[in-house]
Scaffold this active site. Structure first.
Site, mmCIF file in Angstrom:
data_model
loop_
_atom_site.group_PDB
_atom_site.id
_atom_site.type_symbol
_atom_site.label_atom_id
_atom_site.label_comp_id
_atom_site.label_asym_id
_atom_site.label_seq_id
_atom_site.Cartn_x
_atom_site.Cartn_y
_atom_site.Cartn_z
ATOM 1 N N TYR A 46 0.797 -1.226 0.000
ATOM 2 C CA TYR A 46 0.000 0.000 0.000
ATOM 3 C C TYR A 46 0.836 1.287 0.000
ATOM 4 O O TYR A 46 0.267 2.378 -0.045
ATOM 5 C CB TYR A 46 -0.930 0.006 1.217
ATOM 6 C CG TYR A 46 -1.910 -1.144 1.214
ATOM 7 C CD1 TYR A 46 -2.868 -1.251 0.210
ATOM 8 C CD2 TYR A 46 -1.873 -2.126 2.199
ATOM 9 C CE1 TYR A 46 -3.765 -2.307 0.186
ATOM 10 C CE2 TYR A 46 -2.769 -3.191 2.196
ATOM 11 C CZ TYR A 46 -3.711 -3.276 1.179
ATOM 12 O OH TYR A 46 -4.594 -4.319 1.160
ATOM 13 N N ASN A 85 -13.469 4.017 -2.009
ATOM 14 C CA ASN A 85 -12.611 2.846 -1.822
ATOM 15 C C ASN A 85 -13.244 2.063 -0.674
ATOM 16 O O ASN A 85 -13.090 2.431 0.493
ATOM 17 C CB ASN A 85 -11.176 3.247 -1.485
ATOM 18 C CG ASN A 85 -10.269 2.019 -1.376
ATOM 19 O OD1 ASN A 85 -10.742 0.882 -1.315
ATOM 20 N ND2 ASN A 85 -8.967 2.257 -1.323
ATOM 21 N N HIS A 110 -15.173 -6.636 -2.203
ATOM 22 C CA HIS A 110 -15.151 -8.016 -2.701
ATOM 23 C C HIS A 110 -16.266 -8.877 -2.115
ATOM 24 O O HIS A 110 -16.401 -10.039 -2.483
ATOM 25 C CB HIS A 110 -13.802 -8.668 -2.366
ATOM 26 C CG HIS A 110 -12.627 -7.761 -2.578
ATOM 27 N ND1 HIS A 110 -12.320 -7.218 -3.805
ATOM 28 C CD2 HIS A 110 -11.703 -7.251 -1.719
ATOM 29 C CE1 HIS A 110 -11.255 -6.438 -3.691
ATOM 30 N NE2 HIS A 110 -10.871 -6.434 -2.432
ATOM 31 N N ASP A 141 -25.511 -2.237 -3.837
ATOM 32 C CA ASP A 141 -26.858 -1.740 -4.106
ATOM 33 C C ASP A 141 -27.000 -0.273 -3.688
ATOM 34 O O ASP A 141 -27.690 0.510 -4.355
ATOM 35 C CB ASP A 141 -27.898 -2.602 -3.382
ATOM 36 C CG ASP A 141 -28.032 -3.991 -3.992
ATOM 37 O OD1 ASP A 141 -27.524 -4.215 -5.113
ATOM 38 O OD2 ASP A 141 -28.621 -4.872 -3.335
ATOM 39 N N HIS A 194 -8.782 1.821 -5.907
ATOM 40 C CA HIS A 194 -8.022 0.902 -5.044
ATOM 41 C C HIS A 194 -6.566 1.312 -5.095
ATOM 42 O O HIS A 194 -6.015 1.531 -6.183
ATOM 43 C CB HIS A 194 -8.195 -0.558 -5.467
ATOM 44 C CG HIS A 194 -9.587 -1.033 -5.238
ATOM 45 N ND1 HIS A 194 -10.053 -1.350 -3.979
ATOM 46 C CD2 HIS A 194 -10.635 -1.170 -6.088
ATOM 47 C CE1 HIS A 194 -11.326 -1.692 -4.075
ATOM 48 N NE2 HIS A 194 -11.704 -1.581 -5.331
ATOM 49 N N ARG A 229 -9.471 -10.962 -4.341
ATOM 50 C CA ARG A 229 -9.502 -9.496 -4.449
ATOM 51 C C ARG A 229 -9.755 -9.041 -5.888
ATOM 52 O O ARG A 229 -9.874 -7.845 -6.153
ATOM 53 C CB ARG A 229 -8.168 -8.899 -3.992
ATOM 54 C CG ARG A 229 -7.906 -9.048 -2.527
ATOM 55 C CD ARG A 229 -6.662 -8.276 -2.138
ATOM 56 N NE ARG A 229 -6.085 -8.824 -0.934
ATOM 57 C CZ ARG A 229 -6.437 -8.473 0.299
ATOM 58 N NH1 ARG A 229 -7.369 -7.562 0.498
ATOM 59 N NH2 ARG A 229 -5.856 -9.042 1.338
#
Ligand code: CA2
Length: 155
Positions: free
Chosen positions: A24, A75, A81, A88, A101, A112
């Site tokens: 990250y 994000n 996932h 919705d 992401h 993922r």
């Protein structure tokens, strides 16, 4: 008056920069927010930020932005996932939505590689680190300009 661009982050993104820098990076969520705020200011828009580790709170905030936000950057973290409920809620948004992401989810574990959110957003930015947030804001500004030129609004 044009509504704010709202940047929504889901579970564990508050930990950005604190662990797993190989996946990250070292930048924090506050760094991502600063660059998104600056990008929004270039388009004379305010940016607002929200992070939660709770699915229901996330859905409530998406509902609260109906008819308010002019664009949403999302994000949803690991909920991307797994959560059809979140998908919705995003589908019911009234403004353009761009999914971000930080990592390239398509180069990671199989679980993922699919995002329920991707089905219902206007665009997706993955794998560009926290730069993805400012790029998503720029994309929303561009979409807004295109809608204004055409006299339409996609959603
Ligand atoms: O790449 C992304 O932006 C993700 O949405 C980040 C999520 C992950 O579950 C998604 O698959 C992809 C995780 C958020 C960050 O989690 C951390 C956990 C520990 C230390 C630092 C970050």
């Amino acid at each position: 008056m044009v509504g704010p661009i709202v940047v929504l982050n889901g579970p564990n993104l508050n930990l950005l920069g604190q662990r797993n820098p190989e996946v990250y990076g070292r930048a924090t969520l506050a760094d991502a927010e600063s660059s998104a705020r600056a990008a929004a200011a270039c388009g004379d828009r305010k940016a607002e930020f929200f992070q939660t580790n709770h699915e229901g709170e996330f859905i409530d905030r998406i509902h609260a932005e109906r008819g308010r936000a002019s664009g949403i950057v999302i994000n949803a973290g690991g909920l991307s996932h797994t959560s059809i409920a979140l998908r919705d809620a995003v589908e019911a948004s009234t403004c353009p939505v761009v999914e971000v992401h930080v990592s390239n989810i398509h180069g990671r574990e199989a679980y993922r590689r699919h995002s329920y959110i991707s089905e219902v957003v206007d665009g997706v930015i993955v794998g560009l680190g926290i730069a993805g947030y400012a790029l998503a804001v720029r994309a929303l500004l561009t979409l807004g300009d295109a809608d204004a030129a055409e006299g339409t609004q996609a959603r």
